[in-house]
Write a protein that holds these residues in place. Sequence first.
Motif, PDB file in Angstrom:
ATOM      1  N   UNK A 483       1.202  13.280  -2.199  1.00 49.27           N
ATOM      2  CA  UNK A 483       0.694  12.335  -1.228  1.00 49.27           C
ATOM      3  C   UNK A 483       0.052  13.093  -0.074  1.00 49.27           C
ATOM      4  N   UNK A 487      -3.539  13.363   1.639  1.00 49.52           N
ATOM      5  CA  UNK A 487      -3.916  12.914   3.037  1.00 49.52           C
ATOM      6  C   UNK A 487      -4.665  14.130   3.421  1.00 49.52           C
ATOM      7  N   UNK A 490      -8.166  14.347   2.375  1.00 47.54           N
ATOM      8  CA  UNK A 490      -9.254  13.390   2.599  1.00 47.54           C
ATOM      9  C   UNK A 490     -10.129  13.584   4.119  1.00 47.54           C
TER      10      UNK A 490
ATOM     11  N   UNK B 126      -8.937   4.010   2.802  1.00 50.36           N
ATOM     12  CA  UNK B 126      -8.136   5.204   2.403  1.00 50.36           C
ATOM     13  C   UNK B 126      -6.797   5.236   3.284  1.00 50.36           C
ATOM     14  N   UNK B 129      -4.364   2.611   1.700  1.00 57.90           N
ATOM     15  CA  UNK B 129      -4.124   2.983   0.448  1.00 57.90           C
ATOM     16  C   UNK B 129      -3.161   4.280   0.738  1.00 57.90           C
ATOM     17  N   UNK B 130      -3.381   5.183   1.536  1.00 57.79           N
ATOM     18  CA  UNK B 130      -2.772   6.503   1.706  1.00 57.79           C
ATOM     19  C   UNK B 130      -2.160   6.943   2.783  1.00 57.79           C
ATOM     20  N   UNK B 131      -2.595   6.600   3.837  1.00 61.32           N
ATOM     21  CA  UNK B 131      -2.299   7.352   5.314  1.00 61.32           C
ATOM     22  C   UNK B 131      -1.031   6.493   5.886  1.00 61.32           C
ATOM     23  N   UNK B 132      -0.948   5.177   5.738  1.00 63.04           N
ATOM     24  CA  UNK B 132       0.134   4.547   6.538  1.00 63.04           C
ATOM     25  C   UNK B 132       1.406   4.663   5.688  1.00 63.04           C
ATOM     26  N   UNK B 133       2.354   4.804   6.887  1.00 59.70           N
ATOM     27  CA  UNK B 133       3.772   4.847   6.323  1.00 59.70           C
ATOM     28  C   UNK B 133       4.151   4.006   5.051  1.00 59.70           C
ATOM     29  N   UNK B 135       2.106   1.859   2.478  1.00 57.86           N
ATOM     30  CA  UNK B 135       0.689   1.758   2.126  1.00 57.86           C
ATOM     31  C   UNK B 135       0.474   0.240   1.923  1.00 57.86           C
TER      32      UNK B 135
END
Lengths: 540, 291
Positions: A483, A487, A490, B126, B129-133, B135
């Motif tokens: 993950x 990140x 990206x 994104x 989908x991916x960056x927040x603690x 998702x």
Amino acid sequence: MTRRILNGLAAVLLASVLVYVVARVPWRQSTRPARAGEAAPVMIRYAHDNIHESVRIALAKIKKDYERLHPGVIVEINEVPARVWNQWMRSQLVGGLAPDLMKAAISLSDADLALYFEPLTAAMAEPNPYNRGTPLEHVSWRDTFIDGLSNTQSFPPGLMEVYRVPFYGSTDRVFYNRALFKAATGREEPPATFDEFIATCAALRDYAEKQRLELVPIASATNADSAIPLFNRIFQQQTQRLARQVGTLKNLKMDQREAAIAYFRGQWRIDQSPAREALDLMREIGRNFQPAFLQARREDVTFLFSQQRAAMIVSGSWDASYFLNQLTFPVGVFSIPLPTPDHPLYGAGVLGAIAEGDESGTGAFGLVRGSPHREQTLDFLRYITSVKVNEEYAATIQRVPAVLQAGIAPEIAAFAPNLSGWRGGFSPDFSEFGGKWVRRAFLVHLHDLLAEHGSVDTFLANYTDAFDRALRQDAQFHLTNARRTAQRSDSVIVALAQLGLAGDADAAARGDRMMEAQNLQEAGAAQLAWVLATEGQDGR
Amino acid sequence: MALPVLPPIPPVCARARGCFGRARVSYLCALGFAAGWALTPPGLTAAEVEEPWREIALHRFKEARVAFVETAPGSRESMLGEAVALLNLQPRTEQNIRQAAVQLEAVAAADGRDDLGLTARYVRARIDQLHLAQSQPDQAVEQYRALLRDAPARHPLAAQAAVKLALLTLYHPTDPRRPAERLAELEQMTETVAQGAARRDLHLLLGRGYLFFDLEPARALFHLEAAWAARVVNRANRADTLLAIAQLSGKHGDPARTMEAYTQFLTENPHDDRAYGVRRWLAGERPEDQP
């Protein structure tokens, strides 16, 4: 009187300064700024931590030959002790003082590589001009390396660029004391089959008992240079057929993520065939290690072998220079002959000897970003990795060349990677996941497997559950890492796409490569997460 | 004439968000951005605009953020670039991620269908989908769907919405549908994706999805062949795709394609540690149905 003494001292001091200044003249002439109309000397700074006499000799010759070939270029070689290399490297990089070419240690993250080193992919696409007149004359520089620089150190998947260039290769081997072999078995040649190898170990134990010698058949440490790779290799060979049967990608290999997925789906178990046979083999070989081997460090076992208190030592090509030159007794080298497919007990899961092409690139160097002499340094990098120079370099330091067509010196021929072997299955320690929970659990329970009163059953009774728990932790660790990698990439992918939209074709192409890699990495991680969530209870 | 420089919008947006909610903040930011855009000094060279993006490509997120703010303060590109830099600015914080989200919404609110707006929308999805603690996959799915509806084929990131959507759909942990149903739904999407790289990646994902769920090897082969035709670019992925095509073709009665794919693999990867087995297989030594 006092004044006379002072005058005398002043005269001596003046004379010393004069001598110093005169002595500095030649040096200053080589480094002073150029006068008008005179080409400025170019100094390439090269730093490494491989401080051995043979390396020093090899690099001195390379420096001399390169400087002769390129008048006006000076190659400065900086030696830094290995113990402080990481700290030194980092401080030089951060401080903007780094040399032009330096060992890019594996401790560097993808972000470090991107920030401090030059990507070499574009340069690698062209032939190496120093290979003119060789069979590699028209081959792209990248394809002149034995593994095509496809290993994750040279070509980090998170960056999709070549960053590290190896100068030599490494292979795992066993060194043996020829005299002790002769005394115990009547022959100096290494065993050709697994059964012969086990018989040799038994003969050495008998010999030690009869002669009342403090002698063990094999010296081994537990570190990453010794028993762990040996055990991994045993497991990889025993799982060759299994990996092809259960690998979902149908690509004739199984990485650790796929092996974990297969485990959580119940497609293999640590206490069943072929893992069971691999553990049997580990015990059969490991019972010949010195007592208390779990506490042994590399220096301990080197001492044991050097003192002729061990007939063999588990090591590799990195120790060749020491063991072949510094010891007072004749030393031979071989690869432990693991069971072949026709072996009655251990052949069922085996396809054959494991190929070693992917182990061919170590000691890798990177071109530091912002080098004032980028083109010259790149040229020097091409020079040192050309067929002829790499052959000479490897022969002098007694290592395996990293470049195809480079001959291997006869005395280190036994270290040549086996390029005619089968792909291994998978290793049982899942260290590539990064958490190393499985490896720690394995080492904690290893005494049950190798102790005199231990057994495979005892080991499995205690390890099976521990392995399951540890693999789940490693899998979670891997998912977290995957993950983070996604990140990080990206932002870079978006930047490259924006540059591509502005007309930069190279940036667009790199962004495309990174996106393709990211998508497949995310898919792999999603598959592992899927089995952990839906099938994770079936593994045992 | 010296033009006034707008104060940084993002912190204002971040503070305001708690009071007004996302929609109002986006609106305010859009207004702010519009004013900033109008006041942006003209005459920036392409190199000046591109330089901060190059900083990001080098993982120099801190420098990139400063450069974006200084190069074209208040402009949409500056807001987008700063948001992209914020995603990986160290120390990585949830506050930075949320601030980036607000800026991206502002860029998209001004025009969600030009290049900057499409990029902003992709990055915004994104984030969920991916960056927040924590998702927000369902929110990301909605944004990808909307992006696909609006995306022109030429935009490389907007087209990738299809691939990310496929990932979220195929491996969604709580979707009650069976994998076969999900795959069938996603297959329909391949017809609508015109951008080459996204189409390739979508086919790769579907091919590997069929293999992972052990469903219809023929469909897996179809998708891998389609991906191959769309040009797989990475060496390792090319090797894996060729070997899978070779094996699946063999099982589906196309030995000629098997030979062709194995031969291509050897041409591209003569020193790969799978080459020995493939060579023996091609030489007729075939103890098993695969090398």
